[in-house]
Enzyme design. Structure first.
Site, mmCIF file in Angstrom:
data_model
loop_
_atom_site.group_PDB
_atom_site.id
_atom_site.type_symbol
_atom_site.label_atom_id
_atom_site.label_comp_id
_atom_site.label_asym_id
_atom_site.label_seq_id
_atom_site.Cartn_x
_atom_site.Cartn_y
_atom_site.Cartn_z
ATOM 1 N N GLU A 88 0.824 -1.220 0.000
ATOM 2 C CA GLU A 88 0.000 0.000 0.000
ATOM 3 C C GLU A 88 0.851 1.261 0.000
ATOM 4 O OE1 GLU A 88 -2.562 1.580 -0.443
ATOM 5 O OE2 GLU A 88 -4.386 0.635 0.276
ATOM 6 N N ASP A 89 0.305 2.310 -0.567
ATOM 7 C CA ASP A 89 1.007 3.590 -0.557
ATOM 8 C C ASP A 89 0.938 4.248 0.812
ATOM 9 O OD1 ASP A 89 -1.754 3.964 -0.799
ATOM 10 O OD2 ASP A 89 -1.621 5.509 -2.341
ATOM 11 N N ASP A 104 -4.013 5.434 6.143
ATOM 12 C CA ASP A 104 -4.553 6.694 6.669
ATOM 13 C C ASP A 104 -5.627 6.342 7.701
ATOM 14 O OD1 ASP A 104 -4.961 9.510 6.722
ATOM 15 O OD2 ASP A 104 -6.467 9.407 5.163
ATOM 16 N N PHE A 112 -1.908 16.301 3.887
ATOM 17 C CA PHE A 112 -2.110 15.593 2.624
ATOM 18 C C PHE A 112 -0.823 15.630 1.817
ATOM 19 C CE2 PHE A 112 -3.910 14.554 -1.512
ATOM 20 C CZ PHE A 112 -4.762 13.529 -1.151
ATOM 21 N N ARG A 114 1.317 12.094 -9.267
ATOM 22 C CA ARG A 114 1.803 10.731 -9.009
ATOM 23 C C ARG A 114 3.224 10.553 -9.523
ATOM 24 N NH1 ARG A 114 -2.678 7.614 -7.489
ATOM 25 N NH2 ARG A 114 -4.642 8.050 -8.536
HETATM 26 P P1 IMP Z 1 -7.713 5.114 4.131
HETATM 27 O O1 IMP Z 1 -8.812 4.173 3.759
HETATM 28 O O2 IMP Z 1 -8.234 6.330 4.842
HETATM 29 O O3 IMP Z 1 -6.593 4.450 4.937
HETATM 30 O O4 IMP Z 1 -7.108 5.715 2.793
HETATM 31 C C1 IMP Z 1 -6.318 5.004 1.987
HETATM 32 C C2 IMP Z 1 -6.161 5.662 0.632
HETATM 33 O O5 IMP Z 1 -6.472 7.056 0.653
HETATM 34 C C3 IMP Z 1 -4.726 5.592 0.182
HETATM 35 O O6 IMP Z 1 -4.458 4.372 -0.478
HETATM 36 C C4 IMP Z 1 -4.619 6.810 -0.717
HETATM 37 O O7 IMP Z 1 -5.029 6.488 -2.030
HETATM 38 C C5 IMP Z 1 -5.572 7.805 -0.127
HETATM 39 N N1 IMP Z 1 -4.868 8.790 0.749
HETATM 40 C C6 IMP Z 1 -4.917 8.897 2.088
HETATM 41 N N2 IMP Z 1 -4.136 9.889 2.533
HETATM 42 C C7 IMP Z 1 -3.551 10.434 1.441
HETATM 43 C C8 IMP Z 1 -2.607 11.525 1.231
HETATM 44 O O8 IMP Z 1 -2.111 12.195 2.161
HETATM 45 N N3 IMP Z 1 -2.266 11.767 -0.055
HETATM 46 C C9 IMP Z 1 -2.743 11.071 -1.111
HETATM 47 N N4 IMP Z 1 -3.622 10.056 -0.967
HETATM 48 C C10 IMP Z 1 -4.029 9.736 0.293
HETATM 49 MG MG MG Z 2 -4.292 4.047 -2.742
#
Ligand code: IMP
Ligand code: MG
Length: 180
Positions: free
Chosen positions: A98-99, A102, A151, A164
């Site tokens: 995963e990137d 969050d 962000f 990206r």
């Molecule tokens: P989560 O479900 O809230 O953990 O979000 C996961 C996804 O939200 C990641 O795989 C990203 O694609 C996107 N995301 C969350 N925070 C960021 C950020 O700071 N920058 C860019 N994408 C984000």
């Molecule tokens: Mg993602």
């Protein structure tokens, strides 16, 4: 594109060093296992491309795509599978690549879904981690960098599908968000 960046948070060199460290650990931990790297498109594609080349043992790769965000910066909590995996998971030791972790909602949902397909094991490797934002109980087994509650873009991560292709991780100028 560079002119939209307020500051660089993690440089190209720091990213490469960390990705190689994680790759070495994975190569050791999975040497007697049946590793399948699963990348969640599109954010993790650059991390995946670098990480798989830093892994020195046999590994397979597969990709899936989900949507949890629109063009904005806040999670919706709604996760939809847009593209599913090609491989059946039975017999594999899955490592989710995963990137960023969050709120954790996206990965929490995916882990539940993929566990039902009976893999031997399933663990998480995330490049970035925002632990302060977690809304569900989920922890990464491999985590690159803890980032503040801001962000971030670059190295695969987008804002409205852009940035990206930045080779580093950075923070955008506030006026970029204000334009939307
Ligand atoms: P989560 O479900 O809230 O953990 O979000 C996961 C996804 O939200 C990641 O795989 C990203 O694609 C996107 N995301 C969350 N925070 C960021 C950020 O700071 N920058 C860019 N994408 C984000
Ligand atoms: Mg993602």
């Amino acid at each position: 594109m560079q002119e939209d960046i307020l500051r660089v948070l993690i440089t190209e060199e720091e990213l490469q060093k960390k990705v190689h460290e994680i790759g070495s650990r994975i190569s050791e931990d999975y040497k007697d296992k049946n590793l399948l790297l699963v990348s969640v498109l599109k954010g993790s594609v650059i991390f995946m491309a670098d990480l798989m080349r830093a892994i020195t043992i046999h590994a397979r790769v597969d990709f899936m795509a989900v949507s949890s965000y629109g063009a904005g910066v806040k999670t919706t909590g709604v996760v939809k599978i847009i593209k599913d995996l090609d491989l059946p998971l039975e017999g594999y030791d899955i490592l989710m690549v995963e990137d960023i972790l969050d709120s954790g909602k996206t990965l929490d949902y995916l882990m539940d879904t993929l566990r039902q397909r009976n893999p031997k094991s399933i663990r998480i490797a995330t490049l970035l981690n925002k632990p302060d934002r977690r809304e569900v109980n989920i922890k990464a087994d491999y985590s690159g960098f803890v980032v503040p509650d801001e962000f971030v873009v670059g190295y695969g991560l987008d804002y409205a599908e852009k940035y990206r292709n930045l080779p580093f991780i950075g923070v955008l100028k506030p006026e970029i968000y204000a334009e939307n």
